[in-house]
Design an enzyme around this catalytic site. Sequence first.
Site, mmCIF file in Angstrom:
data_model
loop_
_atom_site.group_PDB
_atom_site.id
_atom_site.type_symbol
_atom_site.label_atom_id
_atom_site.label_comp_id
_atom_site.label_asym_id
_atom_site.label_seq_id
_atom_site.Cartn_x
_atom_site.Cartn_y
_atom_site.Cartn_z
ATOM 1 N N ASP A 1 0.817 -1.217 0.000
ATOM 2 C CA ASP A 1 0.000 0.000 0.000
ATOM 3 C C ASP A 1 0.851 1.268 0.000
ATOM 4 O O ASP A 1 0.321 2.379 0.092
ATOM 5 C CB ASP A 1 -0.944 0.011 1.205
ATOM 6 C CG ASP A 1 -0.195 -0.164 2.515
ATOM 7 O OD1 ASP A 1 1.061 -0.097 2.499
ATOM 8 O OD2 ASP A 1 -0.848 -0.363 3.552
ATOM 9 N N GLY A 2 2.154 1.119 -0.075
ATOM 10 C CA GLY A 2 3.026 2.291 -0.170
ATOM 11 C C GLY A 2 3.417 2.890 1.172
ATOM 12 O O GLY A 2 4.149 3.881 1.217
ATOM 13 N N GLU A 3 2.940 2.304 2.266
ATOM 14 C CA GLU A 3 3.340 2.851 3.568
ATOM 15 C C GLU A 3 4.827 2.616 3.796
ATOM 16 O O GLU A 3 5.425 1.706 3.218
ATOM 17 C CB GLU A 3 2.502 2.214 4.693
ATOM 18 C CG GLU A 3 1.088 2.750 4.687
ATOM 19 C CD GLU A 3 0.242 2.249 5.851
ATOM 20 O OE1 GLU A 3 0.731 1.421 6.647
ATOM 21 O OE2 GLU A 3 -0.922 2.685 5.945
ATOM 22 N N ARG B 1 5.457 39.453 -7.244
ATOM 23 C CA ARG B 1 4.973 38.106 -7.575
ATOM 24 C C ARG B 1 3.518 38.186 -7.997
ATOM 25 O O ARG B 1 2.673 38.627 -7.231
ATOM 26 C CB ARG B 1 5.145 37.157 -6.381
ATOM 27 C CG ARG B 1 4.692 35.757 -6.717
ATOM 28 C CD ARG B 1 5.161 34.721 -5.724
ATOM 29 N NE ARG B 1 6.566 34.367 -5.813
ATOM 30 C CZ ARG B 1 7.101 33.647 -6.791
ATOM 31 N NH1 ARG B 1 6.351 33.220 -7.794
ATOM 32 N NH2 ARG B 1 8.375 33.356 -6.783
ATOM 33 N N ARG C 1 7.117 28.443 4.121
ATOM 34 C CA ARG C 1 6.770 29.723 3.483
ATOM 35 C C ARG C 1 5.410 30.262 3.899
ATOM 36 O O ARG C 1 5.188 31.456 3.878
ATOM 37 C CB ARG C 1 6.871 29.592 1.953
ATOM 38 C CG ARG C 1 8.313 29.672 1.480
ATOM 39 C CD ARG C 1 8.445 29.478 -0.006
ATOM 40 N NE ARG C 1 8.290 28.090 -0.389
ATOM 41 C CZ ARG C 1 8.320 27.644 -1.635
ATOM 42 N NH1 ARG C 1 8.493 28.486 -2.621
ATOM 43 N NH2 ARG C 1 8.176 26.361 -1.901
ATOM 44 N N GLN C 2 4.472 29.370 4.258
ATOM 45 C CA GLN C 2 3.187 29.882 4.787
ATOM 46 C C GLN C 2 3.395 30.066 6.273
ATOM 47 O O GLN C 2 3.106 29.181 7.090
ATOM 48 C CB GLN C 2 2.042 28.896 4.497
ATOM 49 C CG GLN C 2 0.719 29.282 5.154
ATOM 50 C CD GLN C 2 -0.254 29.987 4.229
ATOM 51 O OE1 GLN C 2 -0.272 29.734 3.030
ATOM 52 N NE2 GLN C 2 -1.074 30.888 4.762
ATOM 53 N N LYS D 1 11.017 42.689 -6.951
ATOM 54 C CA LYS D 1 10.208 41.679 -7.632
ATOM 55 C C LYS D 1 8.760 41.806 -7.199
ATOM 56 O O LYS D 1 8.474 42.014 -6.022
ATOM 57 C CB LYS D 1 10.757 40.301 -7.250
ATOM 58 C CG LYS D 1 9.968 39.127 -7.766
ATOM 59 C CD LYS D 1 10.630 37.820 -7.368
ATOM 60 C CE LYS D 1 10.160 37.318 -6.027
ATOM 61 N NZ LYS D 1 10.741 36.026 -5.628
ATOM 62 N N ASP E 1 20.027 33.505 -3.747
ATOM 63 C CA ASP E 1 18.685 33.459 -3.159
ATOM 64 C C ASP E 1 18.637 32.323 -2.133
ATOM 65 O O ASP E 1 19.477 31.423 -2.160
ATOM 66 C CB ASP E 1 17.640 33.230 -4.258
ATOM 67 C CG ASP E 1 16.277 33.835 -3.901
ATOM 68 O OD1 ASP E 1 16.071 34.173 -2.724
ATOM 69 O OD2 ASP E 1 15.431 33.948 -4.798
ATOM 70 N N ASP F 1 15.352 39.902 -5.086
ATOM 71 C CA ASP F 1 14.232 40.629 -4.455
ATOM 72 C C ASP F 1 14.701 41.173 -3.112
ATOM 73 O O ASP F 1 15.809 40.868 -2.652
ATOM 74 C CB ASP F 1 12.986 39.745 -4.318
ATOM 75 C CG ASP F 1 13.269 38.457 -3.563
ATOM 76 O OD1 ASP F 1 14.156 38.457 -2.693
ATOM 77 O OD2 ASP F 1 12.600 37.444 -3.855
HETATM 78 C C1 R5P Z 1 10.952 34.190 -2.428
HETATM 79 O O1 R5P Z 1 10.813 35.135 -1.723
HETATM 80 C C2 R5P Z 1 12.151 33.301 -2.398
HETATM 81 O O2 R5P Z 1 13.271 33.907 -1.819
HETATM 82 C C3 R5P Z 1 12.491 32.858 -3.788
HETATM 83 O O3 R5P Z 1 12.903 33.977 -4.531
HETATM 84 C C4 R5P Z 1 11.317 32.222 -4.475
HETATM 85 O O4 R5P Z 1 10.672 31.314 -3.641
HETATM 86 C C5 R5P Z 1 11.771 31.552 -5.741
HETATM 87 O O5 R5P Z 1 10.690 30.972 -6.390
HETATM 88 P P1 R5P Z 1 10.729 30.649 -7.932
HETATM 89 O O6 R5P Z 1 12.006 29.906 -8.229
HETATM 90 O O7 R5P Z 1 9.505 29.812 -8.165
HETATM 91 O O8 R5P Z 1 10.651 31.952 -8.660
#
Ligand code: R5P
Length: 288
Positions: A38-40, A190, A95-96, A188, A214, A165
């Site tokens: 089952d993939g567990e 988004r 990120r959230q 930047k 980054d 950014d």
């Molecule tokens: C955003 O603030 C992060 O520092 C990255 O710049 C971002 O997550 C990069 O995402 P992607 O490669 O999809 O542009």
Amino acid sequence: MKIVGGSASLNLAQNLARVMGVDYVSVQHEKHPGGFPDGEQYVRLQASVAGEDVVLVQTTHPDPKIVELLLLEDAVREADAKSLTLVIPYFGYGRQDKRFEEGEGISARALAKHVQAKADKVLVMGLHNPSVLMYFDVPAKEVDGMPAIARYLRGRGIDLVLSPDKGAVRHAKEVSEAIGASWDYLEKERIDSFTVRMSLKNLKVSGKKVAIVDDLISTGRTIVSAANAVKQQGATGVMAACLHGLFTSDALAQLKVCDDVVSTDTVPSPVSKITVAEEFAEALKTEF
Ligand code: R5P
């Protein structure tokens, strides 16, 4: 001390054990050849950790690695380890970090609360927002990975370190100081997960070699837009370096606009040419 590596972070865990001069404990992942129908998942430590200070290394990306981390924590505790320190090289879901709209879950908090459950301490690297640390109830610390990126860039003739950014300015500044280059940033906007718009800005890049730095590359759109801006303004070379190289879908193909693309081993990828083992080793030697 003994180091256990989850399957999301095998190379880094082994490097860390080598740098620290301690035993590495490997993990069996299948009870029967082919695994469970089952993939567990299944984990079994291949050596004793009884009475040991155990460091468990596992990135929380992609999702199955989170389940594996929970199983490994249980195995380490079940095997009577003296203490358990989690090293989460890339904290997926970080990120959230807050509720932007009514009804949303705070993913970073949800993850932090669950993965810390059996740990005494947590080390993470390159958080999108360092305030995520407050979601852990046990001592938690962010380890700086930029020195590793600076080690790679040093001696490669980089004149300018560019942040794509405002969020990554702190990284660009740090790397530029470490390698003796100047720094600048782009602004930047988004639009959605796949679309970014760079502001027009005159950069002093004509005839220069630029490194775009980054914390994370996902779709690659951010870096591609920044690299195009830099090239249009006459840079002779452009490379991109990040801590966490997720490189979703065709990101690496798109990134061919750069002369070189590198990431660290927080997330294994074909361009994980930089190890952050030294950074984690130093952090583990320091009390927190
Ligand atoms: C955003 O603030 C992060 O520092 C990255 O710049 C971002 O997550 C990069 O995402 P992607 O490669 O999809 O542009």
